[in-house]
Enzyme design. Sequence first.
Site, PDB file in Angstrom:
ATOM      1  CB  SER A 738      -0.949   0.010   1.197  1.00  0.00           C
ATOM      2  OG  SER A 738      -0.215  -0.010   2.401  1.00  0.00           O
ATOM      3  CE  LYS A 781      -3.507   1.403   4.824  1.00  0.00           C
ATOM      4  NZ  LYS A 781      -3.300   0.943   3.441  1.00  0.00           N
TER       5      LYS A 781
END
Length: 836
Positions: A738, A781
């Site tokens: 990611s 996140k």
Amino acid sequence: MTSYKKEKRQDDMKLDNNNLVTVGTGAPADGIVQAESAPQAAIAAAGSPGVDTEKEGIRELPEDAIILLPVRNMVMFPGMVLPVAFGRARSVAAAQAALKSEQPIGLILQKKAEVDAPGPDDLYRIGTTSTILRYVTTPDGSHHVIAQGRGRFRIVEFLDGFPFLAARIVQIEEPEYEASKAGTELEASFLQLKERATKALELLPQTPQEFVQSVQGLKSPGTLADMVAGFMDATPAEKQIVLEIVPLSERVDTVLRMLAHRIEVMKLSKQIDERTKASMDDRQRKFMLQEQMKSIQKELGEDDGANADLDDLKKAVAEAGMPEEVLKQAQKELKRLERSSEASGEHSMISTYLEWLTELPWKDPEADNIDIASARAILDEDHFGLEKVKTRILEFLAVRKLNPSGHGPILCFVGPPGVGKTSLGQSIARALGRKFVRVALGGVHDEAEIRGHRRTYIGALPGNVIQGLKKAGTLGCVMMLDEIDKLGAGVHGDPSSAMLEVLDPAQNHTFRDNYLAVPYDLSKVLFIATANVLDTISGPLRDRMEIIQLPGYTQEEKRQIARRYLVKRQLDDNGLKPEQLDITDAALSAVIADYTREAGVRSLERTIGSLARNVAVKIAEGKSERVTVDAGDLVPILGPVKFESDVALRAGMPGVATGLAWTPVGGDILFIESSRTPGSGRLILTGQLGDVMKESAQAALTLVKSHAQVLGIDAAAFEKTDIHVHVPAGAIPKDGPSAGVAMFTSLASLFADRAVRSDTAMTGEISLRGLVLPVGGIKEKVLAAHRAGIKRVMLPARNKRDYDEIPAETRAAMAFHWLENVDQALALVLEEAAHA
């Protein structure tokens, strides 16, 4: 008593055979010294210095006084010779003082054997004057004397000032007996006592014939009564009663009654021995003594306790409400228990097994009284936020209300530590009106911890699930399987495989624990599991459960939780009243932002506790009656701020990009730093990167090379430059795809010499075609970016489905940009090139 001289003591030792009973014969052992011939040598052999009355300044005893030696569990009678063991300092001093001064010593019985330092109130008043014949020591340092009983005495007064017990006494004269002058009743009792004593000796195995003849030859009833009481297996208290009886008729009658009871017991024991020997084989012979004891106790009526325990077990089995199959097994074990000896290991094992069967809940629980409105109020009262989680729980309860017999899903709350997974289970139990029991699975690596140990093992127990049900006391409980993701396989099997049967509604109605060895219905139990991560849970076990994600809290949610729950709890824990401490909203916000950066609220509660303790000291000292803690008061109490804006420190220069990462304890921001130096085109990666992350860096570099013309980069620069990509916090392992977008942006910023906007963070996987691919953990996140002060986030366009999961407060405070390709990322974050 100091008038006793050595010559008189030696003359007194020449006793008539009719008045001396010795116990034990043989040559003296090493270390035994004849006291009458060498008293000083005896003291030396004892290994301790003698008591020198002149040197130590101890005054002499009066004429009518005697040194006392308290003894436990034995009574000395006149005419007997017995060994006496002792080790207490005062007892050693008493024996050595009597030996040195060549005086007799008074043996006196303690009332309670457990008293180590007996005083006057702990001793009987009548004892026996005794002569020390030998003084013996053993290698372990204990002391022994062989003493000969002389006569009875009564204590008149205890004396002080000696390193041992001493007292004034009165000698009790033994009544004279002449057969011609004695009454017929005493003479008859005397003859009967002789007869019974002889009979008792005959019942004893291997009795010396000389001893029998010595008893028959005695001519004094007092001597015979004392001797019989001495060798009889009576208690010290019973023997003391005999010692205190002076009249001959009463003493003989008392001993006769005691001896008659002992003879009956000995006869019965002999009959039982003859009866049981004929029917015992070699295996049963081991338990012969136990069988004899049981029979003796039964005849004496002393076995009521064992029978009562067995009756209680039978009653408990009948009332437990066990299924038919289990009841048959329990009754079978009851029969085995009746046949087994109480002293055998099998008896204890069966008894424990039956206790487990009777203490487990077997009866069906009462139906749940579910009130959805009340459940909603309980969830709102116990938890702030978590709206989607609460909605799913209410749906779960509604289905259970409409279909009580249905097999609903097993909920598994997954989220970072401190977000309220366990307390949600407690709220569900409160809403259902059920008992709550928690089973900790963290660190369990033995299958027997779930299924139980077989009864063949010493110390075997049922598994944790059955133990939890016993603790709950009902099948209708809420059982929290805490930290199910931390089950670990070992050499003793895989516990997660054993959990498959526990959590399968189609199988757990006949769950079989290895210890119980009978089917047990777990279908009535409401199981709820918790976990921090899903990766470590096996696929089949994860398939048994419905996963409910609990992400971290926003700053506003944390502030509300602190205001509603944490502050109140810490005030109670630290003994403060609400009017004594006021923490402002600004202080709570500062604590959340500057001192606790976490997904949950555990560190926040600990920090609030530090504030409460600081205030508690001031109030306890009387310096203040009410304290208000504001944001400006935090540094003196908590110290310097622990978390600063990393974005402001590390961004704003070419080659630095802010990424977003997911961790088991919530989201976090991740900085990607790139630098170049003259070289040969090598790519250097540091920061404990995993293989997937290294591949993302290589893909990012290749992608930057392919965009060289768009970015205005000289393609030859790549051949003449070594590129170093570093991810700070190098002690922490990092992996995953990611960070691809952040790495690409960092390298593009480096070679284009254009800084990346410091208020922007990004996440997403990249492909060599420049596409931005979706990633997981979007909510965690984004929350981490919000906590760090990020204003803009760039996310993969294919992650738009996760947008609704982000709290509304966070969505309102941040700008979201959805990326299809890396070109969009460069257009959004690269600032204009710096000009010299």
